[in-house]
Design an enzyme around this catalytic site. Structure first.
Site, PDB file in Angstrom:
ATOM      1  CG  HIS A  52      -4.189  -2.430 -27.441  1.00 13.76           C
ATOM      2  ND1 HIS A  52      -4.638  -2.485 -29.034  1.00 13.76           N
ATOM      3  CD2 HIS A  52      -2.793  -2.433 -27.854  1.00 13.76           C
ATOM      4  CE1 HIS A  52      -3.907  -2.679 -29.839  1.00 13.76           C
ATOM      5  NE2 HIS A  52      -2.595  -2.550 -29.012  1.00 13.76           N
ATOM      6  CD  GLU A  77      -9.113   0.027 -26.870  1.00 11.45           C
ATOM      7  OE1 GLU A  77      -9.303   0.700 -28.069  1.00 11.45           O
ATOM      8  OE2 GLU A  77      -7.880  -0.423 -26.360  1.00 11.45           O
ATOM      9  CB  CYS A  96      -6.815  -2.646 -32.755  1.00 11.92           C
ATOM     10  SG  CYS A  96      -6.818  -3.956 -31.110  1.00 11.92           S
ATOM     11  CB  CYS A 130      -9.585  -3.602 -28.458  1.00 11.07           C
ATOM     12  SG  CYS A 130      -8.116  -3.684 -27.474  1.00 11.07           S
TER      13      CYS A 130
END
Length: 164
Positions: A75, A77, A101, A104
């Site tokens: 992801h 991040e 999420c 993250c």
């Protein structure tokens, strides 16, 4: 007189995150992140994509079926955190297109980020997002949805002298 129609710091950094998102090869969801120091210096950027050394052409991008992207994609991040080059993230802010999420959120908390600024919270009612918010709250990491003063930021890549 100086210009008065310049963008805010929040719009600038979210614009960088959205520009980073344009690097994503994901056909469905493009997410970018921009991590900024307390004194408004960009520390790192990231976008959702395959890990280094894993070909974008050899791993799946689908959302459904027997083999999906979910076990493989890093992801935005987490990519931004991993791309920081050893720089300290203590008290930094992360600007991200989509609310983080739960995985993250863990990395954000552990890395020292103190604020999450996001555009969309479209998964607000999912267990993962609710877990994210619970962890961020417990860890004292603030979050807020950016309400920009404009809908778009246009980047012109043609120099003014070429337009004549």
């Amino acid at each position: 007189m100086k210009r008065t129609d310049y963008i805010s710091w929040d719009e600038y950094f979210m614009g960088i995150a959205m520009l980073a998102a344009m690097r994503s090869k994901d056909p469905n969801t493009q997410v970018g992140a921009c991590i900024v120091s307390p004194d408004n210096i960009i520390i790192s950027t990231g976008y959702n994509g395959m890990p280094k050394g894993c070909s974008d052409d050899e791993f799946p991008w689908g959302r459904d079926g027997a083999e999906t992207k979910y076990p493989y994609v890093v992801h935005a991040e987490l990519n931004a955190i991993l791309n920081r080059g050893g720089r300290d993230l203590k008290d930094s802010r992360v600007y991200v297109a989509l609310f983080p999420c739960n995985e993250c959120a863990k990395a954000i908390i552990q890395s020292g980020v103190k604020e999450v600024v996001y555009l969309s919270d479209k998964y607000a009612d999912t267990l993962g997002t609710m877990a994210s918010k619970r962890m961020l709250d417990a860890a004292g990491v603030s979050y807020r949805q950016l309400k920009p003063s404009m809908d778009t930021i246009t980047l012109d890549l043609v120099p003014p002298e070429a337009k004549k």
